[in-house]
Design an enzyme around this catalytic site. Structure first.
Site, mmCIF file in Angstrom:
data_model
loop_
_atom_site.group_PDB
_atom_site.id
_atom_site.type_symbol
_atom_site.label_atom_id
_atom_site.label_comp_id
_atom_site.label_asym_id
_atom_site.label_seq_id
_atom_site.Cartn_x
_atom_site.Cartn_y
_atom_site.Cartn_z
ATOM 1 N N ASP A 88 34.254 28.446 0.293
ATOM 2 C CA ASP A 88 33.240 29.293 0.995
ATOM 3 C C ASP A 88 31.831 28.589 0.795
ATOM 4 O O ASP A 88 31.089 28.629 2.098
ATOM 5 C CB ASP A 88 33.147 30.586 0.087
ATOM 6 C CG ASP A 88 32.481 30.174 -1.332
ATOM 7 O OD1 ASP A 88 32.972 29.365 -2.120
ATOM 8 O OD2 ASP A 88 31.407 30.792 -1.494
ATOM 9 N N ASP A 91 31.091 25.376 -3.952
ATOM 10 C CA ASP A 91 32.194 25.359 -4.905
ATOM 11 C C ASP A 91 33.616 25.098 -4.533
ATOM 12 O O ASP A 91 33.788 25.175 -3.444
ATOM 13 C CB ASP A 91 31.863 26.423 -5.962
ATOM 14 C CG ASP A 91 32.163 27.663 -4.931
ATOM 15 O OD1 ASP A 91 32.470 27.496 -3.837
ATOM 16 O OD2 ASP A 91 31.736 28.745 -5.645
ATOM 17 N N TYR A 240 30.831 37.895 -4.784
ATOM 18 C CA TYR A 240 30.971 38.685 -3.428
ATOM 19 C C TYR A 240 31.333 40.043 -3.802
ATOM 20 O O TYR A 240 32.483 40.290 -3.035
ATOM 21 C CB TYR A 240 31.791 37.828 -2.597
ATOM 22 C CG TYR A 240 31.337 36.477 -2.047
ATOM 23 C CD1 TYR A 240 30.393 36.339 -1.162
ATOM 24 C CD2 TYR A 240 32.054 35.434 -2.699
ATOM 25 C CE1 TYR A 240 29.859 35.195 -0.721
ATOM 26 C CE2 TYR A 240 31.212 34.128 -2.326
ATOM 27 C CZ TYR A 240 30.223 34.145 -1.342
ATOM 28 O OH TYR A 240 30.043 32.665 -0.939
ATOM 29 N N GLU A 468 22.260 24.966 -0.728
ATOM 30 C CA GLU A 468 23.658 25.299 -0.602
ATOM 31 C C GLU A 468 24.059 25.408 1.093
ATOM 32 O O GLU A 468 23.654 26.726 1.331
ATOM 33 C CB GLU A 468 24.196 26.169 -1.456
ATOM 34 C CG GLU A 468 25.768 26.129 -1.707
ATOM 35 C CD GLU A 468 26.319 27.231 -2.678
ATOM 36 O OE1 GLU A 468 25.639 28.320 -2.991
ATOM 37 O OE2 GLU A 468 27.417 26.825 -3.340
#
Ligand SMILES: *[C@@H]1O[C@H](CO)[C@@H](O)[C@H](O)[C@H]1NC(C)=O
Ligand SMILES: *[C@@H]1O[C@H](CO)[C@@H](O)[C@H](O)[C@H]1NC(C)=O
Length: 490
Positions: A88, A91, A240, A468
């Site tokens: 995603d 990571d 999430y 990120e």
């Protein structure tokens, strides 16, 4: 609803004509740059980014060659083949809720703006879409079961490892009748349906497969209602969780199924489950997308889409979004804020087509907003992201002279397999993380979380919300860049 059938045909006409025009002649050349940004270059890179996020066995035409095969035994814990899909963000977890939304938005970008992309970028966008849909066919291959996620996020986040040699648990989180997850099922159904529409002309048998599966998965999610946050617990939260509930994903899936099948039961489903006046659009919130997608059908959707425009536009008296002093749309309290301007600009760009086709503009109090104003706004946000901002910083890695050099991304931070063939263990990787000078592997096209509310930016792997990248920042930006590159016109 009386003109339902003809407006539906009109919508299909829009979709099909976008698709038919999607393959330009080979001689199509780039427009002379009339602006300061090379949107074609940005678009190519925006799509290339997804290759860097690939999990599984990489194909021979992989362009980001510093990545290698990874996670080749995913699914073996439950006797399924779950090799593939996307990581995603920075990571190595495969979270299917944001992955499915990413896939849906790559697909919608193709449907809406594929005819602006040019042959090569269109082909790569379809590859990126198919990387998602192929994977979701695997994750839904057992009837009555939907896989919601692969890998324990807590243990994954405890290590700083390359995907190519990670050794953290790759456990699969399974949904079934007694452990439902309607938001995951709904979004996967939407992704499969958008894929079915995008491949309709070029791969009819694949389209059939995707559509049949989408219908099955939607029925599973609708019949067994519940949130995957309860079913998979600590796997989903706090990463999430779906605070916004699952009715938006189910309605969103039904809206796409209506587009693909014309079956009225889906349009009734959407209408009777529509949340109104909602203005967020992201991996958790889909109603705003439903408004724009169905705005040609019915005044209820158009009124909500107009309301969305008024919530966004800076000059609107009823705006709810805020802006940095330099002009970037900024959602208060956001982490990874850049997902907001990219996704909302996608909706505005798509809505200009509806407004133009209907010769309409939007009224916000006494302010009139016409499609060309939306064009300029979308362009201004894209320009900010690409470097027209107070810091002169492009927030897309590899685009322009100045871009983030220390992004928070495992594969990009650690030396690659060719430079360092020996395994880098869980905690060993933190040495590279802490001592990072600049990413040894350039994750081309990655758009990062972006600046703070005052246009400030720390180019540091330690400032996760700013540095990120995520797949759901880039996915809608594919469509936005195609729209801007194409000079806005339908
Ligand atoms: C449903 O899933 C749960 C957890 O994912 C599992 O414990 C349970 O055995 C499953 N039920 C069936 C009937 O497969
Ligand atoms: C579009 O709308 C404007 C103003 O509402 C009107 O003046 C114009 O004639 C319309 N054009 C078409 C093609 O209907």
């Amino acid at each position: 609803m009386t003109s339902h059938k003809s407006t539906f045909r009109f919508l299909i006409f829009l979709l099909v004509s976008a698709l038919a025009a999607g393959i330009p002649p080979a001689s199509a050349t780039r427009r002379p740059a009339s602006s300061s940004h090379d949107y074609g270059d940005a678009l190519t890179k925006c799509i290339m980014f997804f290759e860097g996020q690939r999990s599984g066995r990489l194909p021979p035409n992989q362009r980001l060659t510093w990545r290698r095969d990874s996670a080749l035994r995913d699914g073996s814990d439950i006797g399924m083949d779950l090799v593939g899909g996307y990581y995603d963000a920075g990571d190595n977890v495969k979270f299917h809720l944001p992955m499915a939304w990413t896939t849906t938005m790559i697909g919608w970008s193709v449907l809406e703006f594929g005819n602006k992309m040019g042959r090569s970028d269109l082909r790569h966008s379809l590859d990126a879409l198919r990387w998602g849909t192929d994977y979701f066919l695997k994750a839904t291959s057992v009837p009555g079961r939907v896989v919601a996620q692969v890998a324990d996020p807590v243990l994954d986040h405890d290590c700083w490892e390359r995907p190519e040699d990670m050794d953290t648990p790759r456990n699969s989180y399974v949904l079934n009748a007694s452990h439902p997850g309607s938001e995951v099922a709904g979004e996967i159904a939407a992704a499969l349906t958008v894929g079915a529409l995008a491949f309709r002309r070029i791969r009819p048998s694949y389209t059939k497969l995707l559509l049949n599966r989408a219908i099955q998965v939607f029925e599973f999610g609708d019949k067994h209602r519940g949130s995957y946050a309860q079913s998979v617990g600590a796997g989903a939260c706090p990463f999430y969780c779906s605070p916004n509930g699952y009715m938006d994903e189910l309605a969103w899936a039904a809206a796409w199924l209506f587009m693909a099948t014309g079956d009225r039961k889906y349009s009734y489903y959407v209408k009777s489950n529509l949340g109104t006046g909602l203005t967020a659009f992201n991996w958790d919130s889909k109603f705003a997308g439903v408004y724009v997608l169905l705005a040609s059908l019915d005044y209820a959707y158009a009124a909500n889409a107009d309301n969305l425009v008024c919530a966004i536009m800076p000059e609107s008296p009823s705006k709810t979004y805020t802006y940095t002093p330099g002009g970037l749309l900024y959602s208060k309290g956001a982490s990874s804020n850049m997902q907001n301007p990219t996704a909302l600009c996608f909706l505005l760009a798509a809505y200009t087509r509806v407004l133009r086709a209907r010769n309409r503009s939007v009224r916000c109090g006494n302010v009139n907003i016409d499609p060309s104003r939306l064009d300029r706004f979308v362009k201004s946000q894209a320009d900010y992201i690409l470097g027209s901002n107070p810091l002169g910083m492009s927030y897309m890695v590899g685009y322009g002279p100045r871009y983030p050099r220390r992004i928070h991304h495992r594969g990009s931070v650690l030396p690659n397999i060719r430079q360092h063939p020996k395994k880098i263990g869980c905690s060993e990787g933190y040495w590279y993380f802490k001592n990072l000078r600049s990413n040894p592997n350039v994750l081309t096209g990655a758009v990062v979380g972006g600046p703070d509310m005052n246009d400030g930016f720390q180019d540091s792997q330690l400032v996760v919300s700013q540095s990120e990248p995520t797949t759901y920042i880039n996915a809608p930006f594919v469509g936005v860049l195609a729209f801007v590159k194409g000079g806005f016109k339908v």
